[in-house]
Design a protein around this motif. Structure first.
Motif, short mmCIF file in Angstrom:
data_model
loop_
_atom_site.label_atom_id
_atom_site.label_comp_id
_atom_site.label_asym_id
_atom_site.label_seq_id
_atom_site.Cartn_x
_atom_site.Cartn_y
_atom_site.Cartn_z
N ALA A 152 40.34 -13.90 29.46
CA ALA A 152 39.06 -13.45 30.03
C ALA A 152 37.93 -14.41 29.64
CB ALA A 152 38.75 -12.03 29.57
N ALA A 153 37.92 -14.85 28.38
CA ALA A 153 36.88 -15.77 27.93
C ALA A 153 37.00 -17.11 28.64
CB ALA A 153 36.97 -15.96 26.41
N ALA A 154 38.22 -17.62 28.78
CA ALA A 154 38.44 -18.89 29.47
C ALA A 154 38.00 -18.79 30.93
CB ALA A 154 39.91 -19.30 29.39
N ASP A 155 38.32 -17.68 31.56
CA ASP A 155 37.92 -17.48 32.95
C ASP A 155 36.41 -17.43 33.09
OD1 ASP A 155 38.71 -17.05 35.73
OD2 ASP A 155 37.93 -15.00 35.46
N ALA A 156 35.75 -16.73 32.16
CA ALA A 156 34.29 -16.62 32.20
C ALA A 156 33.62 -17.97 32.01
CB ALA A 156 33.81 -15.64 31.13
N LEU A 157 34.29 -18.89 31.33
CA LEU A 157 33.74 -20.23 31.10
C LEU A 157 34.19 -21.23 32.16
CD1 LEU A 157 34.16 -20.32 27.23
CD2 LEU A 157 32.01 -20.17 28.50
N GLY A 158 34.85 -20.75 33.20
CA GLY A 158 35.26 -21.62 34.29
C GLY A 158 36.52 -22.41 34.03
N MET A 159 37.32 -21.98 33.06
CA MET A 159 38.57 -22.69 32.74
C MET A 159 39.74 -21.91 33.33
SD MET A 159 37.85 -23.97 28.84
CE MET A 159 37.01 -22.53 28.19
N GLY A 160 39.81 -21.93 34.64
CA GLY A 160 40.80 -21.15 35.37
C GLY A 160 42.24 -21.47 35.03
N ASN A 161 42.56 -22.75 34.87
CA ASN A 161 43.94 -23.12 34.54
C ASN A 161 44.36 -22.55 33.20
OD1 ASN A 161 44.28 -24.52 36.92
ND2 ASN A 161 43.80 -26.51 36.02
N LEU A 162 43.50 -22.68 32.20
CA LEU A 162 43.81 -22.13 30.89
C LEU A 162 43.91 -20.60 30.97
CD1 LEU A 162 44.24 -22.28 27.85
CD2 LEU A 162 41.74 -22.35 27.59
N ALA A 163 43.00 -19.98 31.70
CA ALA A 163 43.03 -18.53 31.84
C ALA A 163 44.36 -18.08 32.45
CB ALA A 163 41.86 -18.05 32.69
N GLY A 164 44.82 -18.79 33.45
CA GLY A 164 46.09 -18.45 34.09
C GLY A 164 47.27 -18.60 33.13
N ARG A 165 47.26 -19.67 32.33
CA ARG A 165 48.34 -19.87 31.36
C ARG A 165 48.34 -18.75 30.32
NH1 ARG A 165 47.96 -24.85 28.31
NH2 ARG A 165 50.03 -24.29 27.60
N LEU A 166 47.15 -18.38 29.85
CA LEU A 166 47.07 -17.32 28.84
C LEU A 166 47.50 -15.97 29.41
CD1 LEU A 166 43.73 -18.32 27.09
CD2 LEU A 166 46.05 -18.56 26.18
N GLU A 167 47.10 -15.69 30.65
CA GLU A 167 47.49 -14.43 31.29
C GLU A 167 49.00 -14.34 31.47
OE1 GLU A 167 45.31 -14.33 34.93
OE2 GLU A 167 43.46 -13.68 33.95
N ALA A 168 49.63 -15.47 31.79
CA ALA A 168 51.07 -15.49 32.05
C ALA A 168 51.90 -15.45 30.77
CB ALA A 168 51.44 -16.72 32.86
N ALA A 169 51.30 -15.77 29.64
CA ALA A 169 52.05 -15.86 28.38
C ALA A 169 52.25 -14.47 27.77
CB ALA A 169 51.31 -16.75 27.40
N ALA A 170 53.46 -14.22 27.35
CA ALA A 170 53.75 -12.98 26.63
C ALA A 170 53.53 -13.17 25.12
CB ALA A 170 55.18 -12.53 26.90
N SER A 171 53.61 -14.44 24.67
CA SER A 171 53.41 -14.75 23.24
C SER A 171 52.93 -16.19 23.14
CB SER A 171 54.69 -14.56 22.46
OG SER A 171 55.61 -15.59 22.77
N LEU A 172 52.54 -16.58 21.94
CA LEU A 172 52.11 -17.96 21.72
C LEU A 172 53.23 -18.96 22.02
CD1 LEU A 172 49.98 -17.65 18.46
CD2 LEU A 172 49.18 -17.99 20.79
N ALA A 173 54.47 -18.56 21.80
CA ALA A 173 55.61 -19.44 22.06
C ALA A 173 55.66 -19.83 23.53
CB ALA A 173 56.91 -18.76 21.64
N ASP A 174 55.17 -18.99 24.42
CA ASP A 174 55.17 -19.29 25.85
C ASP A 174 54.18 -20.37 26.23
OD1 ASP A 174 57.10 -17.34 26.21
OD2 ASP A 174 55.65 -15.78 26.73
N LEU A 175 53.27 -20.71 25.32
CA LEU A 175 52.24 -21.70 25.62
C LEU A 175 52.65 -23.11 25.25
CD1 LEU A 175 49.15 -19.66 24.41
CD2 LEU A 175 49.87 -20.07 26.76
N ARG A 176 53.80 -23.30 24.70
CA ARG A 176 54.24 -24.64 24.30
C ARG A 176 54.70 -25.46 25.45
NH1 ARG A 176 57.29 -23.04 18.74
NH2 ARG A 176 55.45 -22.22 17.78
#
Length: 86
Positions: free
Chosen positions: A62-86
């Motif tokens: 939500a914070a990334a989206d509010a700051l205009g970082m749509g790609n990061l927001a999408g990656r964070l939304e899709a991740a179930a855990s931090l391991a999914d972000l690697r």
């Protein structure tokens, strides 16, 4: 002058031997120059670490989206855990 502090002290006392324009700039920007010196010398900041907590991926998205970082927001939304972000 040896150090930034001694230069800025001499400028503040009017005893630096610098041209008036240079002395005025040094006086005006003394706080910023001291801050840059701390950054450049990698001194540890005077802050307390926050307590450990679990990562709030939805809040981060939500914070990334509010700051205009749509790609990061999408990656964070899709991740179930931090391991999914690697």
């Amino acid at each position: 002058h040896g150090t930034l502090d001694s230069l800025l002290s001499a400028v503040a006392d009017g005893d630096a031997g610098e041209r008036p324009r240079i002395a005025a700039i040094l006086r005006e920007h003394a706080p910023a120059l001291r801050a840059y010196q701390q950054i450049a010398t990698l001194r540890p900041p005077a802050v307390q670490r926050p307590p450990d907590a679990t990562t709030n991926l939805a809040g981060g998205a939500a914070a990334a989206d509010a700051l205009g970082m749509g790609n990061l927001a999408g990656r964070l939304e899709a991740a179930a855990s931090l391991a999914d972000l690697r």
